[in-house]
Write a protein that holds these residues in place. Structure first.
Motif, PDB file in Angstrom:
ATOM      1  N   PRO A 178     -61.632 -46.333 -83.551  1.00 56.25           N
ATOM      2  CA  PRO A 178     -61.773 -45.160 -82.976  1.00 56.25           C
ATOM      3  C   PRO A 178     -63.418 -44.708 -83.174  1.00 56.25           C
ATOM      4  CG  PRO A 178     -59.944 -44.683 -84.359  1.00 56.25           C
ATOM      5  CD  PRO A 178     -60.535 -46.067 -84.579  1.00 56.25           C
ATOM      6  N   ARG A 182     -69.756 -41.767 -74.057  1.00 55.90           N
ATOM      7  CA  ARG A 182     -68.142 -41.404 -73.983  1.00 55.90           C
ATOM      8  C   ARG A 182     -67.574 -40.124 -74.713  1.00 55.90           C
ATOM      9  NH1 ARG A 182     -63.053 -43.982 -76.640  1.00 55.90           N
ATOM     10  NH2 ARG A 182     -61.659 -43.286 -75.334  1.00 55.90           N
ATOM     11  N   GLU A 214     -62.651 -47.445 -79.373  1.00 59.91           N
ATOM     12  CA  GLU A 214     -61.584 -48.399 -79.365  1.00 59.91           C
ATOM     13  C   GLU A 214     -61.699 -49.846 -78.329  1.00 59.91           C
ATOM     14  OE1 GLU A 214     -61.592 -45.410 -79.085  1.00 59.91           O
ATOM     15  OE2 GLU A 214     -59.911 -44.362 -80.544  1.00 59.91           O
ATOM     16  N   ASN A 215     -62.292 -49.622 -77.149  1.00 66.03           N
ATOM     17  CA  ASN A 215     -62.490 -50.971 -76.515  1.00 66.03           C
ATOM     18  C   ASN A 215     -63.191 -52.073 -77.074  1.00 66.03           C
ATOM     19  OD1 ASN A 215     -60.961 -50.449 -74.155  1.00 66.03           O
ATOM     20  ND2 ASN A 215     -62.778 -49.058 -73.252  1.00 66.03           N
ATOM     21  N   ARG A 221     -74.067 -63.332 -73.857  1.00 66.13           N
ATOM     22  CA  ARG A 221     -73.805 -62.599 -74.967  1.00 66.13           C
ATOM     23  C   ARG A 221     -72.225 -62.890 -75.435  1.00 66.13           C
ATOM     24  NH1 ARG A 221     -70.679 -57.764 -74.719  1.00 66.13           N
ATOM     25  NH2 ARG A 221     -71.149 -56.222 -76.215  1.00 66.13           N
ATOM     26  N   GLY A 278     -58.963 -53.572 -79.153  1.00 66.13           N
ATOM     27  CA  GLY A 278     -58.875 -53.045 -77.894  1.00 66.13           C
ATOM     28  C   GLY A 278     -58.952 -54.164 -76.770  1.00 66.13           C
ATOM     29  N   HIS A 279     -59.436 -55.349 -76.805  1.00 66.54           N
ATOM     30  CA  HIS A 279     -59.327 -56.591 -76.125  1.00 66.54           C
ATOM     31  C   HIS A 279     -59.266 -57.788 -76.935  1.00 66.54           C
ATOM     32  CE1 HIS A 279     -61.459 -53.328 -73.585  1.00 66.54           C
ATOM     33  NE2 HIS A 279     -61.042 -53.990 -72.670  1.00 66.54           N
ATOM     34  N   HIS A 300     -67.198 -54.185 -75.468  1.00 61.77           N
ATOM     35  CA  HIS A 300     -67.453 -52.993 -74.205  1.00 61.77           C
ATOM     36  C   HIS A 300     -68.606 -52.109 -75.310  1.00 61.77           C
ATOM     37  CE1 HIS A 300     -64.125 -53.996 -72.177  1.00 61.77           C
ATOM     38  NE2 HIS A 300     -64.260 -53.106 -71.219  1.00 61.77           N
ATOM     39  N   GLN A 301     -68.911 -52.371 -76.530  1.00 63.10           N
ATOM     40  CA  GLN A 301     -70.039 -51.653 -77.147  1.00 63.10           C
ATOM     41  C   GLN A 301     -71.467 -52.363 -76.715  1.00 63.10           C
ATOM     42  OE1 GLN A 301     -68.513 -51.757 -80.946  1.00 63.10           O
ATOM     43  NE2 GLN A 301     -66.800 -50.169 -80.325  1.00 63.10           N
TER      44      GLN A 301
END
Lengths: 739, 739
Positions: free
Chosen positions: B688, B569, B517-518, A495, A138-139, B522-523
């Protein structure tokens, strides 16, 4: 040149913005021979349709920016950027950073088109799939061939790009000689609105301007749309004026959707600027989609009907999916060969350089290979050379930094404006500065300098360091320095170093409440818990000079891991008879056993609080006849790597005796190793260092009676009762304020 | 007007910079009647000498900036600022923020001079002392009379000031009526170089310009010196051009060391600007000291000899210490009376307002008193109104935010450009915007709006929120919203909220690896550990709609504490038969006991991972006949407030059965309550949501067999063995990268 409107099928749903962009036509051109406007339209149409397909298959993803940036990509990948898709790691390649990382499909698709072999058509289809081996996350992630840095958290990438450009400048100033340019690459960085709003981006851009990094080009995908709608909703500044004030040359491109030639012109101009270049390119997000130019196309699929319309708009078959016609592949087919020729030519130059400058070239080769000199351990202070009098660990660390930085030019040492406090200067240091500032501001230094004044910009310091690290693994070992509490400013960047496996040393002085008079704003309380929980990061709190030396060894051995070394402002008792570098490398070790054969309690001492553990040990014996052993525990993560046998030999859990950790941070996490703590339950206080400690219960006189009570309770009730009942010996966690 | 050089004794050591500043003289003047130049010189001399004494007594502290800013202080405190030293909390006072908080002596001394009673001469001498009751800590703290916000971490204060100015604008737009101005105060903010380099400052200034906060004046103490030397070493941008580009009016003062009149002129002009004002005042750091104008006077005492010289230079007796002559007190003696008159006049106005606008005034009075409507609990969704189908907690929270924000105007709801994702919009929301942007940009909204588009500026969002909270306790309850991982951008500001005891609600959506997915950028992995360790902060992870409702209750009851609510989310199973709002308010509670009378294992479920705990419970019984009880544990800090009896009733430590926590964050801290974990040991992965969970071992099928093994081991060996031997059931902490 007239627009190629006739190429487009006449359908009713062509959005006005798109028509208007296309009818503005393609302007300019330069010495470079460009393909025809029609060809560009064709390639961009296929590109945009493919992006629409990628998002549509799982009904999500970021389609808008990639579609909007098609022309920028062609200008970069086809015409301007120097790289080799057959060897994405070719050393002197131009670096490219997609700071707006959510637009990753754009990069993945271009990597496929230019011939990066791992990026297959199947891989492109794996975006947002459950495929564990997907190269299209996703990135963008650094592990993917052709991706320089992991991006996504906004503003980080542009700061990384500043670091990448600095790396080139520093290597060029160090190794290039007249007639021999072995490093001269550009750094290109694509940003959206966010990277120009985020503080870390602004800090980094300010430094890029100050340093006059004319090998950096920041390309602004100015679509004026963010998640919340028009970017105007939160930003109405004059970005061009702001960037000029920050020290950039500014170039405008008004039709960034189709005017490949104008973009090429601007990019080429950036290569020869006297300052970094800010390229302000107006684009339409989701160009071609029904809702082009709106936030609706930012983070969503377009819907089946609109995907079909996009294809029709660009003259493509709406029933063909993920289709790249041969002529589009042909358009990019010269690139692999061009790249190989580029690398071959560099290798020829390098061979000549090796002949002309054998000593420099040998060092250069070693650094390209990402290695330190083999004898680097000689710069670790020998145990017998440590001071015996009370010494702050920030001073002990300074001795090591000085030795490494003055002798090994892989070290780039920076500070967020705390030179007088953090002790990271070194013998014969030269500042990293633009030589032009000598005359204009009377500043010393040049680009070969390795001491970096980051200003009061902790976040940029760490994010730029990520770029320095990522330039080529091991070529640089960036060091940063600031007060530990200010790691909270830079946490998002540190991070990212851990996530990307970038070796760095972060010198965090003024740790714990020992900071003293500066008070609670400057006394870090919760920061240690963050770094102990952060994956792939070593957080080390040495207790004296010997443990500090060991911390540097651990940091330099950890080639895929950043290390944070937390150091005291205040003088610390030295324990030459107890402290052990091998012990530190195991994370924790027996500092001293109890007097006699047995023990009643184990005390864990950490960093600046080791002295309280040792003093408590003495007082327990003297006042109560209680025999305490002491463990030094500088690094929880290293300890977790050890065998169960080793861990048990240190902790002795089966003895049924209580263990008390003494550390001026919250106990969170220590419950793994201890039954009770003397720790922090509130913010600190502005007092002289020793008084601060005493105020919060850190003194042998305060601790020993509490440990005695605990020992007696365990003798009476056994140790089992403590499970799920951890004891906070000097307070409890509170909500609300004390005052 | 000619300089008052003759006032100064002729001594040889007068530094050139000082002489030059003095000889540039005092210019300008305006309608306001100022005291004589000689009187100003006299007062400033006494002021500067006193500062030198304060630092000298303990041989440390920050003398340079306070000495340099004496003239600015006189202009502000004597002539321009509206406040009442007898009631520092007078509601309509001008707000003042010392963003360069290390210059705190300046503020403390002015507070003494203007007649703040608690700030005695003895208090002034307690700076850097071991006096526990000192009102002069190393940086200004909000608890001190007359200090609006705690400052010190640079860049925070100026962002707070933006929040304070917004607060005024919002109240004025909401409550002022023609002929009735009950709120119209200015906000003055003093900054040094650092606040203009720090990203958080730049983000906030950009917003102040965008919002056209013409009630904000940023006063730049431009001494061009930072810790590392001349500020040029890291900053050569054109700050005036940059501030103009950012939407400020810029005013220059060239002799800020002595030219009180020019500063007064500029400050008065700022009161009537159409934009926020940036006042660029050139000063000499440590004015009067031998090393004035250098970094040597930034963070150090001057030394005995130089302190004596400073006094001689200003015509004072070098053998008198901490001396404030009566004529200097007299200079400020009109201020308390002026302040009382100001407040009295406001009270008269307010009384008229109450008559003219009784309903509005009643609401205004309630908010001045810092209270919510008494019936606020009506906006908490009743348990029976929750959905029963799978629902993301970000959606459940959205229902609550909507109810509160649309009904109670204390709520100022902001987002860092994630409106489509964080669900914090509300019925009939009005954006906070300058009404002028309606015409220039077509933007909706005005200053009465309470929905704040912060742009992609998480750090400023939270630091500005601190200013909103600090305006007057309880008048505003700011809400922020962003993805949880981006709390690392804002951590320094959220920490300042906890330190200052500011009530806020931070909506942190997309928590845990459920983001999907990000991907790993992003996690959030380590962020939860930071907030759990942070003093005076509630970190709550609700598992369903009912627990989310409880989180809002907890947040609204915690009037001295910020609350972070971490929300999923992904859709989450609802547990109406188990989840309990009263349980959440105790931090943890028994979600469900095991089937039958006894149990074999306790599972702790948290937030988005509760479903895995419950599914594992079922599978353990079905496959192995193992009876598991489940604890819900949304907030560790609230649990720590409970009695030992309650804690034991939840955890049942004496049963000798193992406890396993299931949470997709590192286990750090859970060792206090559990013997083993299913937790995160690395960064996440782009897959996912469900696949991400499965990949890292979060599924009943993966967890149940491991728990079974653990139960059997405990049956065999007893529970005692686990002390100091915490089990990571799905991995170990690693250094280096996996790939």
């Amino acid at each position: 040149m007239a627009p190629a409107l006739e190429l487009l099928p006449k359908i009713e749903s062509v959005p006005t913005k798109v028509l208007s962009a296309i009818s503005n036509g393609v302007s300019g051109g330069n010495g470079l021979k460009l393909e025809s406007v029609e060809k560009h339209q064709r390639v961009m149409g296929v590109f945009r349709a493919f992006i629409a397909d990628q998002c549509q298959q799982y009904g999500e993803g970021h389609a808008g920016s990639p579609m909007g940036m098609a022309a920028i990509g062609i200008a970069l990948y086809k015409y301007v950027m120097k790289y080799s898709p057959k060897n994405c790691n070719y050393f002197n390649r131009d670096r490219f950073v997609l700071s707006n990382g959510h637009a990753c499909l754009w990069q993945y698709l271009f990597m496929h088109l230019i011939g990066v072999e791992s990026m297959t058509l199947d891989q492109l289809k794996s975006y947002h799939s459950a495929n564990l081996d997907s190269l299209c996350p996703g990135h963008p992630e650094i592990e993917i061939e052709g991706v320089e840095v992991t991006t996504g958290p906004l503003g980080q990438g542009v700061a990384n790009a500043v670091g990448l450009a600095m790396a080139t400048k520093n290597l060029a100033a160090t190794y290039n000689k007249p007639g021999h340019e072995v490093v001269n690459n550009m750094t290109w960085c694509l940003v959206g609105d966010a990277c120009l709003q985020e503080g870390v981006g602004l800090e980094a851009l300010s430094l890029a301007g100050h340093w006059k990094l004319n090998n950096l080009c920041v390309i602004f995908d100015n679509n004026n749309v963010t998640c919340d709608g028009t970017a105007d909703v939160a930003n109405t500044e004059d970005i061009n004026m702001k960037m000029r004030a920050t020290g950039f040359n500014v170039v405008d491109v008004y039709n960034g959707d189709t005017d490949v030639a104008a973009i090429v012109d601007a990019l080429i101009a950036a290569r020869s600027g006297d300052k970094p270049t800010f390229l302000n390119i107006r684009t339409v997000i989701g160009f071609g989609a029904a809702k082009a130019g709106t936030a609706d196309v930012h983070g969503a699929a377009l819907g089946v009907d609109d995907v079909a319309n996009v294809k029709k708009l660009f003259g493509l078959d709406p029933n063909q999916y993920f289709h790249i016609p041969q002529d589009v592949y042909d358009f990019f087919s010269d690139i692999p060969g061009r790249g190989e020729a580029l690398e071959a030519s560099w290798k020829v130059d390098l061979a000549k350089y090796r002949e002309a400058e054998p000593a420099l070239a040998a060092e250069f080769d070693r650094r390209v290979a990402g290695k330190l000199p083999e004898d680097w351990t000689q710069y670790i202070t020998p145990k017998e050379a440590h001071p015996t009098a009370s010494t702050a660990t920030r001073k002990s660390a300074g001795v090591l930094t000085n030795a490494f930085a003055s002798n090994i030019n892989s070290f780039l040492v920076g500070t967020a404006d705390l030179t007088p406090s953090v002790n990271v200067t070194y013998k014969n240091k030269v500042d990293f500065q633009s030589p032009e500032l000598r005359t204009s501001c009377g500043l010393d230094g040049d680009y070969s300098g390795r001491y970096i004044h980051y200003g009061i910009r902790e976040h940029a310091m760490c994010a730029i360091s990520n770029g320095l690290s990522a330039f080529n693994k091991g070529t640089f070992i960036p060091m940063t320095s600031t007060y530990f509490v200010f790691h909270l400013y830079a946490a998002a960047a540190i991070r990212m170093a851990a996530l990307q496996g970038l070796q760095q040393i972060h010198i965090a002085t003024h740790d714990s409440i020992g900071v003293g008079e500066n008070g609670p704003t400057h006394q870090p309380i919760a920061v240690a818990a963050l770094w102990r929980a952060m994956p792939n990061l070593l957080f080390i709190r040495p207790c004296d000079a010997e443990e500090t030396a060991a911390a540097y060894i651990a940091a330099l051995q950890a080639t895929d891991t950043p290390t944070v070394i937390a150091l005291s402002r205040q003088g610390l008792t030295q324990y030459p008879q107890y402290s052990s570098r091998n012990g530190v490398l195991k994370g924790a070790y027996v500092f001293t056993e109890a007097e006699g054969d047995d023990f009643d309690v184990t005390l864990i001492g950490v960093g600046g609080e080791m002295c309280y553990a040792m003093q408590t040990r003495d007082l327990l014996l003297k006042n109560y006849g209680i025999r305490a052993r002491v463990i030094s525990f500088p690094c929880t993560r290293l300890f977790e790597q050890q065998s169960r046998e080793y861990k048990q030999s240190v902790l002795k859990p089966s003895a049924g005796k209580p263990t008390v950790v003494i550390e001026a941070y919250p106990a969170n996490g220590w419950e793994r190793y201890a039954d009770a703590s003397v720790s922090m339950h509130s913010f600190g206080k502005s007092l002289p260092s020793k008084d601060t400690y005493a105020h919060f219960g850190f003194s042998a006189e305060s601790i020993a009676p509490k440990v005695k009570d605990l020992v007696e309770e365990v003798r009476r009730d056994g140790i089992g009762i403590f499970r799920g009942d951890f004891r906070d010996l000097n307070g409890t966690l509170r909500i609300g304020l004390e005052h």
